[in-house]
Design a protein around this motif. Sequence first.
Motif, PDB file in Angstrom:
ATOM      1  N   ASP A   8      95.500 -54.015  16.167  1.00 41.41           N
ATOM      2  CA  ASP A   8      96.022 -55.314  15.735  1.00 41.41           C
ATOM      3  C   ASP A   8      97.449 -55.178  15.207  1.00 41.41           C
ATOM      4  N   THR A   9      97.676 -54.116  14.442  1.00 41.13           N
ATOM      5  CA  THR A   9      99.011 -53.880  13.889  1.00 41.13           C
ATOM      6  C   THR A   9     100.022 -53.694  15.013  1.00 41.13           C
ATOM      7  N   GLN A  10      99.674 -52.904  16.017  1.00 38.53           N
ATOM      8  CA  GLN A  10     100.581 -52.661  17.133  1.00 38.53           C
ATOM      9  C   GLN A  10     100.845 -53.955  17.912  1.00 38.53           C
ATOM     10  N   ALA A  11      99.816 -54.740  18.131  1.00 34.22           N
ATOM     11  CA  ALA A  11      99.991 -56.007  18.846  1.00 34.22           C
ATOM     12  C   ALA A  11     100.893 -56.951  18.063  1.00 34.22           C
ATOM     13  N   THR A  12     100.689 -57.015  16.753  1.00 34.31           N
ATOM     14  CA  THR A  12     101.546 -57.862  15.915  1.00 34.31           C
ATOM     15  C   THR A  12     102.975 -57.355  15.967  1.00 34.31           C
ATOM     16  N   TYR A  13     103.161 -56.044  15.811  1.00 36.65           N
ATOM     17  CA  TYR A  13     104.495 -55.434  15.835  1.00 36.65           C
ATOM     18  C   TYR A  13     105.225 -55.775  17.125  1.00 36.65           C
ATOM     19  N   LEU A  14     104.531 -55.660  18.247  1.00 39.15           N
ATOM     20  CA  LEU A  14     105.164 -55.919  19.542  1.00 39.15           C
ATOM     21  C   LEU A  14     105.424 -57.410  19.769  1.00 39.15           C
ATOM     22  N   ALA A  15     104.659 -58.274  19.110  1.00 42.15           N
ATOM     23  CA  ALA A  15     104.830 -59.717  19.291  1.00 42.15           C
ATOM     24  C   ALA A  15     105.969 -60.290  18.459  1.00 42.15           C
ATOM     25  N   LEU A  16     106.401 -59.586  17.433  1.00 48.92           N
ATOM     26  CA  LEU A  16     107.437 -60.100  16.539  1.00 48.92           C
ATOM     27  C   LEU A  16     108.836 -59.881  17.099  1.00 48.92           C
ATOM     28  N   ARG A  17     109.726 -60.777  16.769  1.00 51.83           N
ATOM     29  CA  ARG A  17     111.142 -60.544  17.072  1.00 51.83           C
ATOM     30  C   ARG A  17     111.580 -59.356  16.226  1.00 51.83           C
ATOM     31  N   GLN A  18     112.307 -58.452  16.851  1.00 49.65           N
ATOM     32  CA  GLN A  18     112.677 -57.195  16.192  1.00 49.65           C
ATOM     33  C   GLN A  18     114.194 -57.051  16.122  1.00 49.65           C
ATOM     34  N   PRO A  19     114.698 -56.427  15.056  1.00 52.58           N
ATOM     35  CA  PRO A  19     116.127 -56.129  15.000  1.00 52.58           C
ATOM     36  C   PRO A  19     116.460 -54.991  15.969  1.00 52.58           C
ATOM     37  N   LEU A  62     100.556 -55.563   2.864  1.00 51.49           N
ATOM     38  CA  LEU A  62     101.365 -56.760   2.624  1.00 51.49           C
ATOM     39  C   LEU A  62     101.950 -57.291   3.928  1.00 51.49           C
ATOM     40  N   PHE A  63     102.515 -56.403   4.719  1.00 54.38           N
ATOM     41  CA  PHE A  63     103.217 -56.827   5.931  1.00 54.38           C
ATOM     42  C   PHE A  63     102.255 -57.184   7.054  1.00 54.38           C
ATOM     43  N   PHE A  64     101.350 -56.284   7.388  1.00 54.61           N
ATOM     44  CA  PHE A  64     100.466 -56.500   8.534  1.00 54.61           C
ATOM     45  C   PHE A  64      99.108 -57.084   8.146  1.00 54.61           C
ATOM     46  N   GLY A  65      98.612 -56.765   6.958  1.00 59.87           N
ATOM     47  CA  GLY A  65      97.295 -57.250   6.554  1.00 59.87           C
ATOM     48  C   GLY A  65      97.304 -58.729   6.206  1.00 59.87           C
ATOM     49  N   ILE A  66      98.128 -59.084   5.208  1.00 62.74           N
ATOM     50  CA  ILE A  66      98.159 -60.492   4.795  1.00 62.74           C
ATOM     51  C   ILE A  66      99.412 -61.209   5.306  1.00 62.74           C
ATOM     52  N   ARG A  67     100.207 -60.491   6.090  1.00 62.78           N
ATOM     53  CA  ARG A  67     101.371 -61.061   6.795  1.00 62.78           C
ATOM     54  C   ARG A  67     102.332 -61.781   5.850  1.00 62.78           C
ATOM     55  N   ARG A  68     102.792 -61.021   4.863  1.00 66.06           N
ATOM     56  CA  ARG A  68     103.719 -61.546   3.872  1.00 66.06           C
ATOM     57  C   ARG A  68     105.009 -60.720   3.907  1.00 66.06           C
ATOM     58  N   PRO A  69     105.911 -60.997   4.855  1.00 66.45           N
ATOM     59  CA  PRO A  69     107.113 -60.178   5.003  1.00 66.45           C
ATOM     60  C   PRO A  69     108.057 -60.230   3.799  1.00 66.45           C
ATOM     61  N   ILE A  70     108.105 -61.339   3.081  1.00 63.96           N
ATOM     62  CA  ILE A  70     108.972 -61.408   1.896  1.00 63.96           C
ATOM     63  C   ILE A  70     108.476 -60.429   0.844  1.00 63.96           C
ATOM     64  N   GLU A  71     107.183 -60.499   0.539  1.00 61.61           N
ATOM     65  CA  GLU A  71     106.615 -59.608  -0.464  1.00 61.61           C
ATOM     66  C   GLU A  71     106.687 -58.145  -0.022  1.00 61.61           C
ATOM     67  N   ALA A  72     106.493 -57.891   1.265  1.00 63.77           N
ATOM     68  CA  ALA A  72     106.591 -56.523   1.781  1.00 63.77           C
ATOM     69  C   ALA A  72     108.015 -56.000   1.643  1.00 63.77           C
ATOM     70  N   THR A  73     108.999 -56.850   1.887  1.00 62.42           N
ATOM     71  CA  THR A  73     110.394 -56.425   1.751  1.00 62.42           C
ATOM     72  C   THR A  73     110.746 -56.187   0.286  1.00 62.42           C
ATOM     73  N   ILE A  74     110.261 -57.024  -0.599  1.00 62.94           N
ATOM     74  CA  ILE A  74     110.472 -56.794  -2.040  1.00 62.94           C
ATOM     75  C   ILE A  74     109.825 -55.468  -2.443  1.00 62.94           C
ATOM     76  N   ASP A  75     108.621 -55.216  -1.937  1.00 61.59           N
ATOM     77  CA  ASP A  75     107.909 -53.970  -2.229  1.00 61.59           C
ATOM     78  C   ASP A  75     108.726 -52.762  -1.787  1.00 61.59           C
ATOM     79  N   ILE A  76     109.268 -52.806  -0.588  1.00 55.93           N
ATOM     80  CA  ILE A  76     109.985 -51.630  -0.078  1.00 55.93           C
ATOM     81  C   ILE A  76     111.327 -51.440  -0.787  1.00 55.93           C
ATOM     82  N   ILE A  77     111.945 -52.523  -1.225  1.00 56.08           N
ATOM     83  CA  ILE A  77     113.181 -52.394  -2.010  1.00 56.08           C
ATOM     84  C   ILE A  77     112.865 -51.736  -3.356  1.00 56.08           C
TER      85      ILE A  77
END
Length: 188
Positions: A40-51, A115-130
Amino acid sequence: MTTYIPHITLPNSVFENPAASILLPIALGTAVGFSTRPSDTQATYLALRQPPLRPPPWVFGPVWTALYGLMGYASHRAVSAGLSPMASPATVATTKHGATLYTLQLGLNLAWMPLFFGIRRPIEATIDIIALIGVNGYLTYVWSGVDEVSAWCFAPYLAWLGFATYLSAGVGYLNNWTMKGGDAKKTE
């Protein structure tokens, strides 16, 4: 400066045993990776617009395994050196402080994927990684006074975290900071 907080810090027995120090972050990282269902994580990763410069999905497992092992080795070295009978009281205090920081950073690290793939919260995941970069930068500084090799072992980890932050923020931005249902459009 934070201090040593025994209730949230990994036990010294983990740090004193090289195998436990190295295998614990690898095992925890692997468990978190599998708990978010890799397919599921890989499918989500491949489906997202990527930098630009995004690596293929298969790169992440080996890179994180190596980094987890290296951070575990660094923690073993730092705590072994800093808690040796020959260490000064100031070095012991710094080492214990570093052990608390290490435990905190491990928790922040393990929280990112859910945060990023489980509950799909990219803002919180980015805050976490910062926050993770900040804690690791400080931990590297703290442990540089205890064991220089340990501090250098964190250099590749910090570099990868910088790149991972770029990816996390880039994916968030390019997908309007939403990952609803994983139905974001794949980049052309």
